[in-house]
Design a protein around this motif. Structure first.
Motif, mmCIF file in Angstrom:
data_model
loop_
_atom_site.group_PDB
_atom_site.id
_atom_site.type_symbol
_atom_site.label_atom_id
_atom_site.label_comp_id
_atom_site.label_asym_id
_atom_site.label_seq_id
_atom_site.Cartn_x
_atom_site.Cartn_y
_atom_site.Cartn_z
ATOM 1 N N PRO A 95 104.423 -15.535 47.530
ATOM 2 C CA PRO A 95 103.792 -14.237 47.233
ATOM 3 C C PRO A 95 103.864 -13.901 45.754
ATOM 4 C CG PRO A 95 105.117 -14.080 49.217
ATOM 5 C CD PRO A 95 105.371 -15.449 48.633
ATOM 6 N N ARG A 96 103.046 -12.989 45.350
ATOM 7 C CA ARG A 96 102.850 -12.601 43.956
ATOM 8 C C ARG A 96 104.163 -12.468 43.189
ATOM 9 N NH1 ARG A 96 98.577 -8.204 42.073
ATOM 10 N NH2 ARG A 96 99.184 -7.903 39.933
ATOM 11 N N SER A 97 104.176 -13.023 42.007
ATOM 12 C CA SER A 97 105.257 -12.897 41.020
ATOM 13 C C SER A 97 106.524 -13.653 41.370
ATOM 14 C CB SER A 97 105.612 -11.413 40.798
ATOM 15 O OG SER A 97 104.497 -10.719 40.336
ATOM 16 N N LYS A 98 106.501 -14.490 42.405
ATOM 17 C CA LYS A 98 107.722 -15.185 42.800
ATOM 18 C C LYS A 98 107.602 -16.679 42.560
ATOM 19 C CE LYS A 98 109.103 -11.807 46.315
ATOM 20 N NZ LYS A 98 109.458 -11.599 47.725
ATOM 21 N N GLY A 99 108.780 -17.339 42.486
ATOM 22 C CA GLY A 99 108.844 -18.789 42.457
ATOM 23 C C GLY A 99 107.957 -19.437 41.425
ATOM 24 N N MET A 153 107.199 -19.528 37.116
ATOM 25 C CA MET A 153 107.641 -20.769 36.477
ATOM 26 C C MET A 153 106.469 -21.490 35.824
ATOM 27 S SD MET A 153 110.444 -22.405 39.066
ATOM 28 C CE MET A 153 112.006 -21.584 39.401
ATOM 29 N N GLY A 154 105.335 -21.484 36.477
ATOM 30 C CA GLY A 154 104.153 -22.118 35.910
ATOM 31 C C GLY A 154 103.711 -21.443 34.626
ATOM 32 N N THR A 155 103.879 -20.114 34.562
ATOM 33 C CA THR A 155 103.566 -19.396 33.332
ATOM 34 C C THR A 155 104.496 -19.822 32.208
ATOM 35 O OG1 THR A 155 102.792 -17.495 34.611
ATOM 36 C CG2 THR A 155 103.338 -17.111 32.303
ATOM 37 N N ILE A 156 105.798 -19.917 32.511
ATOM 38 C CA ILE A 156 106.772 -20.320 31.497
ATOM 39 C C ILE A 156 106.529 -21.760 31.056
ATOM 40 C CG2 ILE A 156 109.236 -20.749 31.094
ATOM 41 C CD1 ILE A 156 109.871 -18.324 32.739
ATOM 42 N N ASP A 157 106.038 -22.604 31.947
ATOM 43 C CA ASP A 157 105.686 -23.974 31.566
ATOM 44 C C ASP A 157 104.736 -23.987 30.375
ATOM 45 O OD1 ASP A 157 107.249 -25.153 33.468
ATOM 46 O OD2 ASP A 157 105.622 -25.632 34.851
ATOM 47 N N LEU A 169 98.320 -16.086 39.848
ATOM 48 C CA LEU A 169 98.019 -17.302 39.101
ATOM 49 C C LEU A 169 96.786 -17.126 38.231
ATOM 50 C CD1 LEU A 169 98.725 -20.294 38.616
ATOM 51 C CD2 LEU A 169 97.196 -20.859 40.514
ATOM 52 N N ARG A 170 95.778 -16.457 38.755
ATOM 53 C CA ARG A 170 94.533 -16.334 37.985
ATOM 54 C C ARG A 170 94.697 -15.421 36.775
ATOM 55 N NH1 ARG A 170 93.301 -12.933 42.464
ATOM 56 N NH2 ARG A 170 92.868 -10.792 41.866
ATOM 57 N N ASP A 171 95.752 -14.575 36.760
ATOM 58 C CA ASP A 171 95.973 -13.679 35.629
ATOM 59 C C ASP A 171 97.067 -14.184 34.697
ATOM 60 O OD1 ASP A 171 94.046 -11.965 36.569
ATOM 61 O OD2 ASP A 171 95.446 -10.783 37.748
ATOM 62 N N ARG A 172 97.460 -15.453 34.853
ATOM 63 C CA ARG A 172 98.546 -15.986 34.046
ATOM 64 C C ARG A 172 98.231 -15.917 32.556
ATOM 65 N NH1 ARG A 172 100.298 -21.796 35.876
ATOM 66 N NH2 ARG A 172 101.045 -20.599 37.646
ATOM 67 N N ASN A 173 96.956 -15.991 32.192
ATOM 68 C CA ASN A 173 96.589 -15.962 30.780
ATOM 69 C C ASN A 173 96.992 -14.652 30.115
ATOM 70 O OD1 ASN A 173 95.250 -17.205 28.493
ATOM 71 N ND2 ASN A 173 93.652 -15.660 28.745
ATOM 72 N N VAL A 174 97.126 -13.575 30.885
ATOM 73 C CA VAL A 174 97.547 -12.303 30.308
ATOM 74 C C VAL A 174 98.941 -12.436 29.717
ATOM 75 C CG1 VAL A 174 98.023 -9.881 30.763
ATOM 76 C CG2 VAL A 174 96.092 -10.988 31.877
ATOM 77 N N ASN A 175 99.862 -13.029 30.471
ATOM 78 C CA ASN A 175 101.216 -13.195 29.956
ATOM 79 C C ASN A 175 101.261 -14.174 28.788
ATOM 80 O OD1 ASN A 175 102.336 -11.330 31.623
ATOM 81 N ND2 ASN A 175 103.320 -12.777 32.998
ATOM 82 N N GLU A 176 100.380 -15.152 28.786
ATOM 83 C CA GLU A 176 100.320 -16.061 27.645
ATOM 84 C C GLU A 176 99.857 -15.313 26.396
ATOM 85 O OE1 GLU A 176 97.844 -19.335 28.764
ATOM 86 O OE2 GLU A 176 99.104 -19.912 30.449
ATOM 87 N N LEU A 177 98.913 -14.389 26.559
ATOM 88 C CA LEU A 177 98.456 -13.583 25.434
ATOM 89 C C LEU A 177 99.564 -12.646 24.956
ATOM 90 C CD1 LEU A 177 94.868 -12.802 26.724
ATOM 91 C CD2 LEU A 177 95.386 -13.954 24.575
ATOM 92 N N TYR A 185 106.869 -23.089 26.994
ATOM 93 C CA TYR A 185 107.820 -24.064 26.461
ATOM 94 C C TYR A 185 107.434 -25.463 26.955
ATOM 95 C CZ TYR A 185 110.478 -19.684 26.322
ATOM 96 O OH TYR A 185 110.872 -18.387 26.141
ATOM 97 N N GLU A 186 106.802 -26.235 26.099
ATOM 98 C CA GLU A 186 106.320 -27.550 26.500
ATOM 99 C C GLU A 186 107.455 -28.496 26.864
ATOM 100 O OE1 GLU A 186 103.797 -29.136 23.525
ATOM 101 O OE2 GLU A 186 102.264 -27.555 23.700
ATOM 102 N N ASN A 187 108.621 -28.320 26.245
ATOM 103 C CA ASN A 187 109.738 -29.230 26.488
ATOM 104 C C ASN A 187 110.682 -28.718 27.559
ATOM 105 O OD1 ASN A 187 110.625 -27.090 24.952
ATOM 106 N ND2 ASN A 187 112.138 -28.297 23.801
ATOM 107 N N ARG A 188 110.300 -27.662 28.255
ATOM 108 C CA ARG A 188 111.139 -27.104 29.308
ATOM 109 C C ARG A 188 110.321 -26.950 30.590
ATOM 110 N NH1 ARG A 188 115.497 -23.958 27.417
ATOM 111 N NH2 ARG A 188 116.560 -25.105 25.756
ATOM 112 N N PRO A 189 109.948 -28.022 31.234
ATOM 113 C CA PRO A 189 109.139 -27.899 32.445
ATOM 114 C C PRO A 189 109.954 -27.320 33.604
ATOM 115 C CG PRO A 189 109.827 -30.172 32.157
ATOM 116 C CD PRO A 189 110.285 -29.427 30.930
ATOM 117 N N LEU A 190 109.370 -26.390 34.321
ATOM 118 C CA LEU A 190 110.017 -25.824 35.503
ATOM 119 C C LEU A 190 109.219 -26.239 36.740
ATOM 120 C CD1 LEU A 190 111.003 -22.270 34.170
ATOM 121 C CD2 LEU A 190 112.387 -24.343 34.273
#
Length: 342
Positions: free
Chosen positions: A226-230, A234-238, A156-164, A241-246
């Motif tokens: 655990p890491r990378s699951k569930g 999904m929170g990263t994808i949230d 979770l703390r590294d989610r910004n990497v995937n956003e970049l 895509y603002e109109n596709r909440p998971l």
């Protein structure tokens, strides 16, 4: 002076960059170039030299690998021996015939992206570690690119990497990572029906570690798997895509209140796990005033009463969105394939 410039830039810009994702890459790119080329331009004819003498693209490649490996290892502070070890690995990976200590000096002295407090080195701002790790990811060419992206952005703390990475190269994230994450989750829930006790338990354990279910029917929080699951991915994808909440759907849902469940649950279920959970909530609220807006978590084992809460529909909505996201990306890839095949 370079360090002070960078710190001031971060203070002025990073708060807005967190809101306006589209500006992040431009900001970090320009800040890095300014530090590498022009950080001493205010001194007129004098300009601080570069110790390693690497062109900016080669320095960036080495430093990007350094940031990727240190972030992967959850390292943000280093002794001299540790940081030199990481730079040696990065120099060897990039096949540069240069002393790694000189590259360290350029990162610390010449550009001030790294700083030193006593005997400990760290980043002047951790977001630069994330930015360069993202740059390494988009330039990586290898069969395990999915694993690389999944591992670096799984926490979770590294989610910004995937956003970049998504900002730098959205096709890479969508085609390589998002489609596969969607496929893996859809396979994990299979044809299970979330309106049954067993089916809801399967959906739950493959999506959330736990849910903070309040007496008013609102979800306060969710626990991570655990890491990378569930909900982690999904929170990263949230954020993509603002109109596709998971994962965010659980916070938007209005589930049954405790009073509604009390009157609608079958007696056997009500007298069993639900009454025990409600008593736990009331006890927690009575003992800690600050905790009244919080609540104990529910888990897959609570599926016997959660199937009456409205949560099954939330999981169905998540499944529909995951299916739609996957289909949209695959259709776009297929369309592009047909165009290029002509």
């Amino acid at each position: 002076m370079a360090a002070r410039f960078l710190q001031q830039s971060c203070c002025l810009r990073l708060t807005t960059q967190q809101i306006y994702l589209k500006n992040q890459v431009i900001f970090y790119k320009e800040a890095f170039e300014a530090l590498y080329y022009r950080h001493d331009s205010h001194k007129g004819a004098f300009k601080r030299g570069l110790h390693a003498g690497l062109p900016i693209d080669k320095f960036e490649r080495v430093f990007s690998h350094f940031c990727f490996t240190t972030l992967r290892d959850s390292k943000i502070e280093f002794s001299y021996e540790e940081i030199l070890k990481y730079f040696r690995i990065s120099v060897e990976f990039c096949e540069e015939n240069i002393d790694p200590e000189l590259v360290l000096l350029d990162a610390f002295v010449s550009t001030s992206i790294l700083r030193k407090d006593g005997n400990i080195y760290d980043f002047v701002h951790r977001s630069f570690q994330e930015y360069f790790a993202a740059r390494f990811s988009i330039n990586f060419r290898g069969p395990n690119i999915f694993e690389l992206i999944d591992n670096i952005g799984g926490l979770l703390r590294d989610r910004n990497v995937n956003e970049l990475i998504f900002e730098m190269n959205p096709d890479l994230i969508e085609n390589v990572w998002i489609v596969r994450k969607c496929t893996q989750w859809l396979e994990s829930v299979g044809r299970s029906r979330p309106d049954t006790k067993r089916g809801l338990s399967i959906y739950f354990k493959n999506t959330f570690g736990s849910l903070g279910y309040g007496p008013d029917g609102k979800i306060r929080n969710y626990g991570m798997l655990p890491r990378s699951k569930g909900a982690s991915w999904m929170g990263t994808i949230d954020n993509f895509y603002e109109n596709r909440p998971l994962a965010r759907r659980v916070f938007q849902a209005k589930l049954a209140t405790f009073d509604q469940l009390q009157s609608s649950l079958p007696e056997k279920v009500r007298l069993g796990s639900f009454d025990a959970f409600r008593a736990e909530c009331e006890l927690a609220a009575s003992q800690d005033f600050d905790a009244r807006d919080r609540c104990p978590d529910v888990y897959p084992k609570d599926a016997d009463w959660l199937i009456y809460s409205g949560l099954p529909q939330v999981f169905l909505d998540i499944k529909n969105d995951v299916t739609s996201i996957k289909a949209t990306i695959e259709a776009r890839v297929e369309k592009l394939r047909r165009i290029t095949a002509r």
